[in-house]
Scaffold this motif. Structure first.
Motif, PDB file in Angstrom:
ATOM      1  N   GLY A  33       0.760  -1.279  -0.181  1.00 41.92           N
ATOM      2  CA  GLY A  33      -0.015   0.158   0.018  1.00 41.92           C
ATOM      3  C   GLY A  33       0.883   1.126   0.159  1.00 41.92           C
ATOM      4  O   GLY A  33       1.841   1.305  -0.437  1.00 41.92           O
ATOM      5  N   HIS A  34       0.427   2.322   0.792  1.00 41.92           N
ATOM      6  CA  HIS A  34       0.968   3.659   0.862  1.00 41.92           C
ATOM      7  C   HIS A  34       0.989   4.374   2.080  1.00 41.92           C
ATOM      8  O   HIS A  34      -0.126   4.233   2.941  1.00 41.92           O
ATOM      9  N   VAL A  35       2.047   4.735   2.321  1.00 43.52           N
ATOM     10  CA  VAL A  35       2.356   5.447   3.456  1.00 43.52           C
ATOM     11  C   VAL A  35       2.778   6.728   3.571  1.00 43.52           C
ATOM     12  O   VAL A  35       4.019   6.950   2.817  1.00 43.52           O
ATOM     13  N   HIS A  36       2.178   7.885   3.712  1.00 46.43           N
ATOM     14  CA  HIS A  36       2.508   9.075   3.464  1.00 46.43           C
ATOM     15  C   HIS A  36       2.446   9.780   4.898  1.00 46.43           C
ATOM     16  O   HIS A  36       1.563  10.249   5.479  1.00 46.43           O
ATOM     17  N   ILE A  37       3.512  10.117   5.368  1.00 49.15           N
ATOM     18  CA  ILE A  37       3.764  10.847   6.820  1.00 49.15           C
ATOM     19  C   ILE A  37       4.463  11.976   6.633  1.00 49.15           C
ATOM     20  O   ILE A  37       5.963  12.156   6.275  1.00 49.15           O
ATOM     21  N   SER A  38       4.027  13.255   6.805  1.00 47.56           N
ATOM     22  CA  SER A  38       4.878  14.526   6.501  1.00 47.56           C
ATOM     23  C   SER A  38       4.509  15.702   7.584  1.00 47.56           C
ATOM     24  O   SER A  38       3.433  15.968   7.451  1.00 47.56           O
ATOM     25  N   GLY A  39       5.344  16.077   8.328  1.00 46.16           N
ATOM     26  CA  GLY A  39       5.311  17.020   9.128  1.00 46.16           C
ATOM     27  C   GLY A  39       5.752  18.400   8.533  1.00 46.16           C
ATOM     28  O   GLY A  39       6.094  18.520   7.460  1.00 46.16           O
ATOM     29  N   ALA A  40       5.620  19.537   9.491  1.00 42.53           N
ATOM     30  CA  ALA A  40       6.088  20.751   9.156  1.00 42.53           C
ATOM     31  C   ALA A  40       7.718  20.759   8.949  1.00 42.53           C
ATOM     32  O   ALA A  40       8.479  20.079   9.576  1.00 42.53           O
ATOM     33  N   ARG A  41       8.220  21.265   7.876  1.00 46.57           N
ATOM     34  CA  ARG A  41       9.602  21.195   7.328  1.00 46.57           C
ATOM     35  C   ARG A  41      10.395  21.787   8.596  1.00 46.57           C
ATOM     36  O   ARG A  41       9.910  22.836   9.149  1.00 46.57           O
ATOM     37  N   VAL A  42      11.515  21.411   8.839  1.00 49.87           N
ATOM     38  CA  VAL A  42      12.462  21.759   9.844  1.00 49.87           C
ATOM     39  C   VAL A  42      13.792  22.108   8.943  1.00 49.87           C
ATOM     40  O   VAL A  42      14.500  21.140   8.375  1.00 49.87           O
ATOM     41  N   ASP A  43      14.302  23.369   8.957  1.00 48.53           N
ATOM     42  CA  ASP A  43      15.117  23.669   7.928  1.00 48.53           C
ATOM     43  C   ASP A  43      16.700  23.861   8.958  1.00 48.53           C
ATOM     44  O   ASP A  43      17.678  23.501   8.190  1.00 48.53           O
ATOM     45  N   GLN A  44      16.786  24.032  10.300  1.00 47.69           N
ATOM     46  CA  GLN A  44      17.808  23.772  11.113  1.00 47.69           C
ATOM     47  C   GLN A  44      17.471  22.712  12.431  1.00 47.69           C
ATOM     48  O   GLN A  44      16.817  23.075  13.169  1.00 47.69           O
ATOM     49  N   THR A  45      18.553  21.562  12.326  1.00 45.22           N
ATOM     50  CA  THR A  45      18.355  20.869  13.277  1.00 45.22           C
ATOM     51  C   THR A  45      19.505  20.805  14.416  1.00 45.22           C
ATOM     52  O   THR A  45      19.263  20.483  15.577  1.00 45.22           O
ATOM     53  N   TYR A  46      20.715  21.211  14.049  1.00 41.51           N
ATOM     54  CA  TYR A  46      21.892  21.319  14.796  1.00 41.51           C
ATOM     55  C   TYR A  46      22.305  22.857  14.882  1.00 41.51           C
ATOM     56  O   TYR A  46      22.174  23.529  14.007  1.00 41.51           O
ATOM     57  N   ALA A  47      22.822  23.110  16.255  1.00 43.58           N
ATOM     58  CA  ALA A  47      23.904  24.328  16.125  1.00 43.58           C
ATOM     59  C   ALA A  47      24.922  23.999  17.247  1.00 43.58           C
ATOM     60  O   ALA A  47      24.738  22.857  18.057  1.00 43.58           O
ATOM     61  N   GLU A  48      26.006  24.652  17.023  1.00 50.77           N
ATOM     62  CA  GLU A  48      27.152  24.406  17.904  1.00 50.77           C
ATOM     63  C   GLU A  48      27.349  25.323  19.148  1.00 50.77           C
ATOM     64  O   GLU A  48      26.977  26.533  19.011  1.00 50.77           O
ATOM     65  N   THR A  49      27.229  24.740  20.271  1.00 46.09           N
ATOM     66  CA  THR A  49      27.143  25.409  21.566  1.00 46.09           C
ATOM     67  C   THR A  49      28.587  26.255  21.779  1.00 46.09           C
ATOM     68  O   THR A  49      29.562  25.686  21.456  1.00 46.09           O
ATOM     69  N   ILE A  50      28.430  27.495  22.215  1.00 46.61           N
ATOM     70  CA  ILE A  50      29.578  28.176  22.850  1.00 46.61           C
ATOM     71  C   ILE A  50      29.573  28.482  24.069  1.00 46.61           C
ATOM     72  O   ILE A  50      30.736  28.162  24.740  1.00 46.61           O
ATOM     73  N   ARG A  51      28.469  28.619  24.922  1.00 48.99           N
ATOM     74  CA  ARG A  51      28.457  28.339  26.196  1.00 48.99           C
ATOM     75  C   ARG A  51      27.279  27.509  26.544  1.00 48.99           C
ATOM     76  O   ARG A  51      26.144  27.844  26.136  1.00 48.99           O
ATOM     77  N   ALA A  52      27.567  26.685  27.786  1.00 47.29           N
ATOM     78  CA  ALA A  52      26.615  25.921  28.113  1.00 47.29           C
ATOM     79  C   ALA A  52      27.138  25.191  29.247  1.00 47.29           C
ATOM     80  O   ALA A  52      27.646  24.013  29.347  1.00 47.29           O
ATOM     81  N   GLU A  53      26.949  25.980  30.558  1.00 52.57           N
ATOM     82  CA  GLU A  53      27.607  25.610  31.816  1.00 52.57           C
ATOM     83  C   GLU A  53      26.272  25.105  32.930  1.00 52.57           C
ATOM     84  O   GLU A  53      25.340  25.554  32.712  1.00 52.57           O
ATOM     85  N   ARG A  54      26.763  24.143  33.519  1.00 51.39           N
ATOM     86  CA  ARG A  54      26.258  23.672  34.426  1.00 51.39           C
ATOM     87  C   ARG A  54      25.697  24.776  35.490  1.00 51.39           C
ATOM     88  O   ARG A  54      26.228  25.677  36.097  1.00 51.39           O
ATOM     89  N   GLY A  55      24.300  24.700  35.845  1.00 52.98           N
ATOM     90  CA  GLY A  55      23.715  25.421  36.588  1.00 52.98           C
ATOM     91  C   GLY A  55      23.004  26.611  35.884  1.00 52.98           C
ATOM     92  O   GLY A  55      22.289  27.408  36.462  1.00 52.98           O
ATOM     93  N   ALA A  56      23.510  26.946  34.525  1.00 46.62           N
ATOM     94  CA  ALA A  56      22.959  28.201  33.889  1.00 46.62           C
ATOM     95  C   ALA A  56      21.617  27.869  33.403  1.00 46.62           C
ATOM     96  O   ALA A  56      21.234  26.646  32.950  1.00 46.62           O
ATOM     97  N   ARG A  57      20.804  28.916  33.154  1.00 44.12           N
ATOM     98  CA  ARG A  57      19.490  28.671  32.522  1.00 44.12           C
ATOM     99  C   ARG A  57      19.474  29.167  31.151  1.00 44.12           C
ATOM    100  O   ARG A  57      18.472  29.764  30.608  1.00 44.12           O
ATOM    101  N   PHE A  58      20.747  29.165  30.499  1.00 43.73           N
ATOM    102  CA  PHE A  58      20.659  29.845  29.020  1.00 43.73           C
ATOM    103  C   PHE A  58      21.816  28.926  28.453  1.00 43.73           C
ATOM    104  O   PHE A  58      22.789  28.354  29.240  1.00 43.73           O
ATOM    105  N   ILE A  59      21.930  28.955  27.194  1.00 52.11           N
ATOM    106  CA  ILE A  59      23.101  28.471  26.233  1.00 52.11           C
ATOM    107  C   ILE A  59      23.390  29.384  25.127  1.00 52.11           C
ATOM    108  O   ILE A  59      22.443  30.098  24.895  1.00 52.11           O
TER     109      ILE A  59
END
Length: 301
Positions: A99-125
């Motif tokens: 048969g046929h299976v068509h599963i298509s969600g909203a396009r995602v253009d950016q999946t990854y980024a490189e972290t510059i700051r990501a420190e334990r205890g911080a609430r931001f990156i």
């Protein structure tokens, strides 16, 4: 449209299409898409269907085409595999044998980024470059430990999931991402930047109870199924682990059945396309009580 009362099985010999204009949720044990001229009967073990190779598939059609990112489509697999009744452990999941299976969600253009700051205890990156992520998105920060032995006693995998609170563009080609919770680990050691990954997709297939191998779903596209799977999240799926395979057979007990993955294209003989999907929390090994020991890692489907 929300259906929280679980159906044991849904067999598709016609068409099942989800709404593309409103949120939908379906809870089910097994979805089986039939191939051309297959009888609409879900047996105890549909594995014999895998061997059928039909040159011109018709059969059933399963369609999710939710391209509006504000619309959410969710399929929750509920139940437990019973090897005494289902020796091939094919149930509890999505099976397309034609048969046929068509599963298509909203396009995602950016999946990854490189972290510059990501420190334990911080609430931001802080990440390099710009991102189009938004409030409520789920992110995953990979383990960035270096010089450690992951097989050593006491090793702790330092990957973690976080939720976006806000996104602010900074000077110098950087972006600050505020989080709903503080980081548990460091993810950007000196001289070694980490990676942050967007988990969020608006089409989601997931297990209702992912913490036991016997209650996790698998998704198999087999034979002459015409399939397109794009921009979907397969969360907490898959039953086959990295332990020694143990198939159900006269010599085996089926405790680690091969081929029951979160996303599995099984000997496809028709067009099969997978793009932009995210597989999150697949099992690594089975614990002493049958629980799934999970690795917070991302794989492309």
């Amino acid at each position: 449209v929300v259906r929280d009362a679980a159906s044991e099985a849904i067999g598709i010999n016609g068409t099942l299409e989800f709404s593309s204009t409103e949120n939908t949720r379906l809870k089910v044990g097994t979805i089986l898409v039939y191939g051309h001229h297959q009888e609409p009967e879900l047996g105890v073990d549909p594995c014999p269907f895998c061997a059928q190779h039909l040159p011109h598939p018709e059969g059933g059609t399963f369609t999710i085409a939710t391209k509006n990112p504000a619309i959410r489509t969710q399929v929750i697999f509920s139940g437990r595999v019973d090897p005494t009744q289902d020796t091939g452990q094919m149930k509890l999941g999505f099976l397309a044998m034609g048969g046929h299976v068509h599963i298509s969600g909203a396009r995602v253009d950016q999946t990854y980024a490189e972290t510059i700051r990501a420190e334990r205890g911080a609430r931001f990156i802080e990440v390099s470059g710009t991102v189009d992520w938004k409030k409520g998105d789920e992110l995953y920060l990979a383990d960035s430990q270096s010089g450690v032995d992951p097989t050593a006693p006491g090793f702790v995998y330092q990957g973690e999931r976080v939720v976006v609170r806000s996104v602010v563009q900074l000077a110098g080609g950087r972006t600050r991402i505020d989080l709903e919770q503080s980081l548990t680990y460091d993810h950007a050691e000196a001289g070694h930047r980490g990676t942050v990954t967007l988990i969020t997709r608006n089409v989601v297939f997931e297990s209702e109870n992912p913490y036991s191998i016997a209650t996790r779903f698998h998704l198999m596209i087999a034979g002459d199924t015409h399939s397109l799977i794009r921009y979907a999240l397969l969360r907490e799926g898959g039953r086959t682990t990295t332990d020694v395979l143990d198939d159900a057979s006269p010599k085996g007990s089926g405790t680690n059945q091969r081929g029951r993955y979160a996303l599995h294209f099984h000997h496809p003989s028709s067009k099969a396309v997978a793009e932009g999907n995210m597989i999150f929390n697949d099992p690594v090994r089975i614990g002493p009580n049958g629980e799934a020991a999970l690795a917070n890692k991302i794989k492309w489907g």
